[in-house]
Write a protein that holds these residues in place. Sequence first.
Motif, PDB file in Angstrom:
ATOM      1  N   LEU A 121     -32.336  -2.773  -6.465  1.00  0.00           N
ATOM      2  CA  LEU A 121     -32.150  -4.191  -6.768  1.00  0.00           C
ATOM      3  C   LEU A 121     -31.311  -4.873  -5.696  1.00  0.00           C
ATOM      4  CD1 LEU A 121     -32.375  -6.600  -8.776  1.00  0.00           C
ATOM      5  CD2 LEU A 121     -30.258  -5.775  -9.818  1.00  0.00           C
ATOM      6  N   VAL A 122     -30.191  -4.264  -5.340  1.00  0.00           N
ATOM      7  CA  VAL A 122     -29.304  -4.879  -4.355  1.00  0.00           C
ATOM      8  C   VAL A 122     -29.947  -4.906  -2.973  1.00  0.00           C
ATOM      9  CG1 VAL A 122     -27.076  -4.674  -3.185  1.00  0.00           C
ATOM     10  CG2 VAL A 122     -27.231  -4.275  -5.649  1.00  0.00           C
ATOM     11  N   VAL A 137     -19.963  -1.408  -3.346  1.00  0.00           N
ATOM     12  CA  VAL A 137     -19.082  -2.229  -4.177  1.00  0.00           C
ATOM     13  C   VAL A 137     -19.684  -2.424  -5.562  1.00  0.00           C
ATOM     14  CG1 VAL A 137     -18.095  -4.532  -4.460  1.00  0.00           C
ATOM     15  CG2 VAL A 137     -18.006  -3.411  -2.235  1.00  0.00           C
ATOM     16  N   VAL A 138     -20.975  -2.715  -5.617  1.00  0.00           N
ATOM     17  CA  VAL A 138     -21.633  -2.947  -6.913  1.00  0.00           C
ATOM     18  C   VAL A 138     -21.632  -1.669  -7.748  1.00  0.00           C
ATOM     19  CG1 VAL A 138     -23.835  -3.476  -8.008  1.00  0.00           C
ATOM     20  CG2 VAL A 138     -23.030  -4.879  -6.116  1.00  0.00           C
ATOM     21  N   LEU A 139     -21.860  -0.520  -7.097  1.00  0.00           N
ATOM     22  CA  LEU A 139     -21.850   0.744  -7.837  1.00  0.00           C
ATOM     23  C   LEU A 139     -20.471   1.056  -8.420  1.00  0.00           C
ATOM     24  CD1 LEU A 139     -24.068   3.035  -5.549  1.00  0.00           C
ATOM     25  CD2 LEU A 139     -24.604   2.256  -7.860  1.00  0.00           C
ATOM     26  N   SER A 140     -19.427   0.517  -7.802  1.00  0.00           N
ATOM     27  CA  SER A 140     -18.073   0.761  -8.320  1.00  0.00           C
ATOM     28  C   SER A 140     -17.764  -0.065  -9.558  1.00  0.00           C
ATOM     29  CB  SER A 140     -17.029   0.445  -7.242  1.00  0.00           C
ATOM     30  OG  SER A 140     -16.941  -0.958  -7.008  1.00  0.00           O
ATOM     31  N   ALA A 141     -18.609  -1.045  -9.876  1.00  0.00           N
ATOM     32  CA  ALA A 141     -18.311  -1.963 -10.984  1.00  0.00           C
ATOM     33  C   ALA A 141     -18.241  -1.226 -12.315  1.00  0.00           C
ATOM     34  CB  ALA A 141     -19.362  -3.072 -11.045  1.00  0.00           C
ATOM     35  N   VAL A 142     -19.166  -0.291 -12.558  1.00  0.00           N
ATOM     36  CA  VAL A 142     -19.151   0.442 -13.827  1.00  0.00           C
ATOM     37  C   VAL A 142     -17.858   1.229 -13.974  1.00  0.00           C
ATOM     38  CG1 VAL A 142     -20.241   2.315 -15.113  1.00  0.00           C
ATOM     39  CG2 VAL A 142     -21.651   0.558 -14.062  1.00  0.00           C
ATOM     40  N   GLY A 143     -17.407   1.858 -12.889  1.00  0.00           N
ATOM     41  CA  GLY A 143     -16.162   2.609 -12.941  1.00  0.00           C
ATOM     42  C   GLY A 143     -14.974   1.725 -13.274  1.00  0.00           C
ATOM     43  N   LEU A 202     -28.707  -8.245 -18.509  1.00  0.00           N
ATOM     44  CA  LEU A 202     -28.264  -9.353 -17.666  1.00  0.00           C
ATOM     45  C   LEU A 202     -28.387  -9.029 -16.183  1.00  0.00           C
ATOM     46  CD1 LEU A 202     -25.099 -10.537 -19.653  1.00  0.00           C
ATOM     47  CD2 LEU A 202     -27.375 -11.577 -19.594  1.00  0.00           C
ATOM     48  N   THR A 203     -28.227  -7.756 -15.832  1.00  0.00           N
ATOM     49  CA  THR A 203     -28.405  -7.356 -14.438  1.00  0.00           C
ATOM     50  C   THR A 203     -29.818  -7.659 -13.965  1.00  0.00           C
ATOM     51  OG1 THR A 203     -26.751  -5.599 -14.635  1.00  0.00           O
ATOM     52  CG2 THR A 203     -28.324  -5.404 -12.836  1.00  0.00           C
ATOM     53  N   GLY A 204     -30.793  -7.510 -14.849  1.00  0.00           N
ATOM     54  CA  GLY A 204     -32.178  -7.813 -14.490  1.00  0.00           C
ATOM     55  C   GLY A 204     -32.405  -9.263 -14.150  1.00  0.00           C
ATOM     56  N   PHE A 205     -31.538 -10.162 -14.639  1.00  0.00           N
ATOM     57  CA  PHE A 205     -31.684 -11.596 -14.362  1.00  0.00           C
ATOM     58  C   PHE A 205     -30.652 -12.096 -13.360  1.00  0.00           C
ATOM     59  CE2 PHE A 205     -33.396 -11.046 -18.685  1.00  0.00           C
ATOM     60  CZ  PHE A 205     -34.670 -11.586 -18.512  1.00  0.00           C
ATOM     61  N   ALA A 235     -25.168 -10.740  -5.903  1.00  0.00           N
ATOM     62  CA  ALA A 235     -24.453  -9.472  -6.052  1.00  0.00           C
ATOM     63  C   ALA A 235     -23.224  -9.627  -6.938  1.00  0.00           C
ATOM     64  CB  ALA A 235     -24.043  -8.945  -4.678  1.00  0.00           C
ATOM     65  N   GLY A 236     -22.566 -10.790  -6.897  1.00  0.00           N
ATOM     66  CA  GLY A 236     -21.403 -11.008  -7.750  1.00  0.00           C
ATOM     67  C   GLY A 236     -21.768 -10.989  -9.221  1.00  0.00           C
ATOM     68  N   ALA A 237     -22.917 -11.561  -9.555  1.00  0.00           N
ATOM     69  CA  ALA A 237     -23.371 -11.542 -10.947  1.00  0.00           C
ATOM     70  C   ALA A 237     -23.715 -10.124 -11.381  1.00  0.00           C
ATOM     71  CB  ALA A 237     -24.574 -12.462 -11.112  1.00  0.00           C
ATOM     72  N   VAL A 238     -24.316  -9.343 -10.486  1.00  0.00           N
ATOM     73  CA  VAL A 238     -24.619  -7.946 -10.788  1.00  0.00           C
ATOM     74  C   VAL A 238     -23.329  -7.180 -11.037  1.00  0.00           C
ATOM     75  CG1 VAL A 238     -25.590  -5.807  -9.873  1.00  0.00           C
ATOM     76  CG2 VAL A 238     -26.773  -7.959  -9.485  1.00  0.00           C
ATOM     77  N   PHE A 239     -22.322  -7.417 -10.205  1.00  0.00           N
ATOM     78  CA  PHE A 239     -21.032  -6.733 -10.358  1.00  0.00           C
ATOM     79  C   PHE A 239     -20.426  -7.040 -11.731  1.00  0.00           C
ATOM     80  CE2 PHE A 239     -16.482  -6.275 -10.065  1.00  0.00           C
ATOM     81  CZ  PHE A 239     -16.298  -5.147  -9.282  1.00  0.00           C
ATOM     82  N   ALA A 240     -20.443  -8.314 -12.132  1.00  0.00           N
ATOM     83  CA  ALA A 240     -19.855  -8.698 -13.418  1.00  0.00           C
ATOM     84  C   ALA A 240     -20.608  -8.044 -14.579  1.00  0.00           C
ATOM     85  CB  ALA A 240     -19.871 -10.218 -13.561  1.00  0.00           C
ATOM     86  N   ALA A 241     -21.941  -8.051 -14.506  1.00  0.00           N
ATOM     87  CA  ALA A 241     -22.739  -7.463 -15.589  1.00  0.00           C
ATOM     88  C   ALA A 241     -22.508  -5.960 -15.689  1.00  0.00           C
ATOM     89  CB  ALA A 241     -24.222  -7.765 -15.369  1.00  0.00           C
ATOM     90  N   GLN A 242     -22.415  -5.293 -14.549  1.00  0.00           N
ATOM     91  CA  GLN A 242     -22.210  -3.846 -14.568  1.00  0.00           C
ATOM     92  C   GLN A 242     -20.782  -3.474 -14.968  1.00  0.00           C
ATOM     93  OE1 GLN A 242     -24.531  -1.158 -13.982  1.00  0.00           O
ATOM     94  NE2 GLN A 242     -25.783  -2.934 -14.548  1.00  0.00           N
ATOM     95  N   ALA A 243     -19.816  -4.316 -14.639  1.00  0.00           N
ATOM     96  CA  ALA A 243     -18.445  -4.067 -15.103  1.00  0.00           C
ATOM     97  C   ALA A 243     -18.386  -4.169 -16.631  1.00  0.00           C
ATOM     98  CB  ALA A 243     -17.481  -5.066 -14.463  1.00  0.00           C
ATOM     99  N   ALA A 244     -19.083  -5.169 -17.192  1.00  0.00           N
ATOM    100  CA  ALA A 244     -19.159  -5.273 -18.649  1.00  0.00           C
ATOM    101  C   ALA A 244     -19.850  -4.053 -19.234  1.00  0.00           C
ATOM    102  CB  ALA A 244     -19.908  -6.551 -19.039  1.00  0.00           C
TER     103      ALA A 244
END
Length: 407
Positions: free
Chosen positions: A235-236, A249-255, A288-291, A295-304
């Motif tokens: 996706l990214v 950076v995006v992969l670190s959001a879940v952590g 939400l990641t699908g929409f 990248a900032g929106a992806v980071f926020a969705a994955q952090a949630a």
Amino acid sequence: MLRTNPGFRLLWCARTCSFLGDALSLVALLLFVASGTGRALSVALLLLAAELAPALLGPLAGVVSDRFDLRKVMVGCELAQGAVMLVVALWLPPLAVLLPLVAVRALAGQVFQPASRAMVPALVDDRDLERANSLVGLGTNAGETLGPLVAAGLLPLLGIRGVLLLDVATFLVSAVLLAFLPAAPRERLPDANPFRAARAGLGHVRASPLLRAVVLGFVLVVLFNGIDDVALVFLVKDDLHGGDAVVAVVLSAVGIGLFVGYAVVARVSAGAALLAFGFAVSSLGNLLTGFAWAAGAVFAAQAARGAGLAGMDVAANTLIQRTVPADRLGRVFGTFHGGISAAAALSYIGGGLLLDATSPRVAFVVAGAGGLAVTAATWAALRRARRRDGTRPGRPGDAEHERPRGA
């Protein structure tokens, strides 16, 4: 709790150290296989060997925890994993030999998991289970998060073999720490046949509406959402045109979300509501990641999503620990973790096919929508269990069989 409970502190330190070593060796093995074969299929087979083989023997792995002293089981598993990794590090074998070795090591880890989870209620009071499980989650997540970063710094200095030998050292350190835990002997099982004993553990899950909802719901949520890390890279890179640094950076959001989630969950009651909430938030994060448009929106969705994962992890483990009698706790946890591993392996396969046939956005939407549907079904099943028992599921003393104190 880490300051005042020496036994739990030993368990926490041992698990954190061991998970850090696991993360180090996973990076090293992935690079070794990728550079040695140059084929993505080989990397996929490595991951499947670590997930699918132990999943098939999950219920049997739990029998070991219910039959033998938990301390001896955990020490033996760490030494066995260390021995296997020592062979791998010294030999650096071809893929045909490496895959069975990885499967054997994963099987030892599968036996370790239910034993370590069953040890927690033997070390802490019932009222402290939420905090204890949150701390375990924080420690293991720290190890898994820091592992790739540490590996990136050490690989140029030590090479593949050196990093694998460092993993061997972490297993030895963990085994030494676990050896100082108090003994946790098990009562003799009514049936000495391990297959019948495993079947009895499965029967306990089937007979309890609460346990069925917890275990089956968790497994199905993982089945839908397990492909997220793979889909995230595509996706990214392909849809959002981000570089490798953005992917990292995006992969670190879940952590990051997991860290925050565990800190919050430690202060709330780990009941059925928290489990359903964790299911919903983690699945909604993928939807939400699908929409996501950037990248900032992806980071926020994955952090949630990470915060939701923390909630479902603590809630599921605490519910099982409070619901299952001590003499069946290992088998139930073996079934639980075996189901999760099987779901993750199937998610890799099915999600990969879906990615190839459609797009990363479609994969995330399917994963999130499927997870939300499972959440709704699980919540309905938990409510039915509450009406049947006339209790609130997940509170101390409310379960079908309250777990006897002590191990």
